[in-house]
Design a protein around this motif. Structure first.
Motif, PDB file in Angstrom:
ATOM      1  N   ASN A  93       0.839  -1.191   0.000  1.00 14.39           N
ATOM      2  CA  ASN A  93       0.000   0.000   0.000  1.00 14.39           C
ATOM      3  C   ASN A  93       0.878   1.246   0.000  1.00 14.39           C
ATOM      4  N   SER A 104      -9.976   5.557   4.801  1.00 17.51           N
ATOM      5  CA  SER A 104      -9.411   4.252   4.447  1.00 17.51           C
ATOM      6  C   SER A 104     -10.321   3.162   4.996  1.00 17.51           C
ATOM      7  N   TYR A 392      -0.976   8.954   5.205  1.00 16.16           N
ATOM      8  CA  TYR A 392      -1.119   7.697   5.936  1.00 16.16           C
ATOM      9  C   TYR A 392      -0.864   6.541   4.982  1.00 16.16           C
ATOM     10  N   ARG A 393      -0.554   5.391   5.574  1.00 17.83           N
ATOM     11  CA  ARG A 393      -0.353   4.172   4.785  1.00 17.83           C
ATOM     12  C   ARG A 393      -0.777   2.978   5.619  1.00 17.83           C
ATOM     13  N   LEU A 394      -1.736   2.197   5.124  1.00 17.06           N
ATOM     14  CA  LEU A 394      -2.131   0.954   5.783  1.00 17.06           C
ATOM     15  C   LEU A 394      -1.065  -0.087   5.493  1.00 17.06           C
ATOM     16  N   THR A 401      -8.398  -4.537   1.178  1.00 16.62           N
ATOM     17  CA  THR A 401      -8.909  -3.172   1.172  1.00 16.62           C
ATOM     18  C   THR A 401     -10.256  -3.134   0.449  1.00 16.62           C
ATOM     19  N   TYR A 427      -1.363   1.444  10.877  1.00 22.62           N
ATOM     20  CA  TYR A 427      -1.226   2.542   9.928  1.00 22.62           C
ATOM     21  C   TYR A 427       0.038   3.322  10.268  1.00 22.62           C
ATOM     22  N   GLU A 428       0.831   3.645   9.252  1.00 20.97           N
ATOM     23  CA  GLU A 428       1.950   4.561   9.436  1.00 20.97           C
ATOM     24  C   GLU A 428       1.472   5.953   9.038  1.00 20.97           C
ATOM     25  N   LEU A 429       1.777   6.940   9.878  1.00 18.23           N
ATOM     26  CA  LEU A 429       1.276   8.302   9.692  1.00 18.23           C
ATOM     27  C   LEU A 429       2.419   9.297   9.551  1.00 18.23           C
TER      28      LEU A 429
END
Length: 536
Positions: A93, A104, A392-394, A401, A427-429
């Protein structure tokens, strides 16, 4: 008796001899020519008490098929490596700008097979650079137990959601939001289980880590059943045979004896086996109970001219009639992605069984979680605060998804949550700066869930906000989930791994290990990777 849907049977027949053709006997002289699943007195290749020992992983025999390493067309396996385990290459992602898309959505549907496959490949020296597709991060993270808070006994909610946000170890300027779901322990249905065991007995199943381990694994599960349950056993090789037809789950000896008497031999007619298994599931259907086919195989699904989407469709139609299908993989699986597809579309679980201890974990200790649903079609949707989060990245969940509009669409299938089950997502933010609200105050996001009651058709909505600064110290479970995630990023050779290092993974994991032997084993795997793959 409930009738089998015409389209389902037509599609199954269309699979024909093409389906599962990769599991034919490798050596004609050694193959046993017989009716599929014929019961016999134990012979040299039959499953007996000796199978209770941990099976040795066989050395690769003969020439392996030409096969690009998953995700890397030009990657080459080192001499002696067995590259038969394949997985569909999945692109990580990507970063999403909150100003362009602040929402998301994904299905909380998680298997754990990927971690077991990665573990076996590392432990047997079969892992090499370019095999990153084997590491599905969400499955690695969710292999482990987490002590996320569960709902109070008085609560009507079937699960509780917990969030924790702290700095990412591979990039301290980023934040990691961990979302943990914990289901309540449900009382098993007194209506009973209707279980159809569908067992591959083709010639390739002779190895010690295949049919013998398979019989031992299913025998462990049978011990959990009682007189309210019904068990059937269907086998397939050149043809298919019904060995048990709706016997009482309390007949442990009869069921175990049938499993131990199976022998491997012949080709693979998986399509007819699937057809028969679904017919028997319909025959013994329990209204309101747990109706499930359990496919146990080492096989490749060679679909021939039948499209994967068509396979999904007829499995989905059986799912709509409340018949699920779970998958147990044995040996070095040829087509891991198809096994995952079957389980995901059949509202089932996908386990990869490589040892008796893994069978104990998956089929005994997690029996209630795998068999008894407390909420179905669980979807999670996260709406990010644009003043606090830039991007953001899941991490993981690439094939789970959903379109944002699917969140409120009750016709869209999603993951079921079993009794006591946990689901963990990260999640990375990229935080906003102080001028745009990136300070310590305010909210990070709003997390919403939609789910249906096990016997319901309309979803229920819950939502809550995630405030900044609620947790000053990362919890043990947050640190463990992040350690496994960081290892997954390294295994995948991900462009998003930042400054991730094996040393950092080990340090995080050792600080969150506790007394869990599976966590201790993970740390050993990290060392194995460092010494044999990373060259450290």
């Amino acid at each position: 008796m409930r009738s089998v849907h015409t389209r389902v049977l037509t599609c199954i027949v269309a699979l024909g001899l093409a389906a599962l053709s990769g599991c034919s006997a490798e050596n004609g002289e050694d193959a046993v020519s017989a009716e599929a699943g014929q019961l016999r007195a134990p012979e040299e290749n039959s499953v007996g008490a000796d199978a209770l020992e941990e099976p040795a992983v066989p050395e690769p025999q003969g020439d392996l098929p030409d096969m690009a390493a998953p995700g890397e067309d030009d990657a080459e396996a080192p001499d002696g490596a067995d590259s038969r385990v394949t997985a569909e290459s999945v692109i990580d992602n990507q970063w999403v700008n909150v100003a362009e898309q602040d929402t998301s959505t994904f299905s909380a549907d998680v298997d754990t097979a990927s971690y077991t496959i990665v573990r076996q490949l590392l432990q047997t020296g079969q892992w090499y650079q370019g095999m990153g597709a084997q590491a599905r991060i969400e499955e690695m993270v969710n292999y482990f137990d987490y002590a996320w808070p569960a709902p109070d006994e008085s609560s009507t909610r079937p699960f509780q959601i917990t969030t924790q946000v702290h700095a990412a170890p591979w990039d301290p300027t980023h934040q990691l939001a961990v979302i943990g779901v914990k289901a309540k322990q449900a009382i098993p249905t007194d209506l009973g289980n209707n279980i159809v065991l569908l067992v591959d007995v083709s010639g390739s199943m002779q190895d010690a880590n295949k049919l013998p381990l398979l019989a031992q694994s299913l025998s462990k599960m049978v011990e959990k059943l009682g007189d309210r349950d019904r068990v059937s056993l269907v086998t397939y090789a050149d043809g298919n045979a019904t060995v048990l037809d709706g016997v009482s789950g309390s007949e442990h000896d009869q069921i175990v004896d049938a499993l131990n008497s199976l022998t491997a031999g012949g080709g693979t007619d998986g399509s007819s086996g699937l057809k028969t298994a679904y017919e028997i599931a319909e025959k013994h259907f329990v209204e309101g109970g747990n109706n499930r086919v359990i496919l146990a195989t080492d096989g490749d699904f060679n679909l021939g001219t039948v499209d994967v989407d068509e396979l999904k469709a007829w499995i989905g139609e059986a799912r709509e009639r409340d018949i699920s299908i779970s998958v147990l993989g044995f040996g070095m699986l040829v087509n891991d992605s198809i096994m995952e597809t079957i389980a995901d579309n059949g509202n089932g679980n996908y386990f990869y069984i490589d040892t008796p201890s893994e069978a104990e974990r998956a089929l005994v200790r997690q029996f209630d979680s795998a068999m008894y649903t407390v909420a179905k079609d669980l979807k999670l949707q996260v709406v990010f605060n644009a003043s606090a989060v830039k991007q953001y990245r899941l991490i993981g969940y690439e094939n789970r998804t959903l379109a944002n509009e699917d969140f409120a669409d009750d016709t869209v299938d999603a993951g079921d949550v079993g009794s006591g089950h946990t689901v963990t997502a990260l999640y990375e933010l990229v935080p906003g700066d102080a001028e745009t609200g990136g300070g310590q105050d305010g909210t990070w996001m709003t997390v919403s869930s939609r789910y249906k009651a096990p016997d319901g058709d309309a979803s229920q909505l819950d939502e809550f906000t995630v405030e900044k600064g609620e947790d000053s110290t990362p919890s043990t479970d947050w640190r463990w989930a992040v350690a496994v995630t960081e290892f997954g990023l390294i295994l995948r050779e991900s462009e998003y791994k930042g400054d991730a290092t094996i040393e950092q993974v080990k340090s995080l994991a050792e600080g969150a290990q506790g007394e869990d032997p599976l966590r201790a084993e993970f740390i050993e795997l990290v060392d194995e990777y460092r010494l044999t793959v990373a060259g450290g």
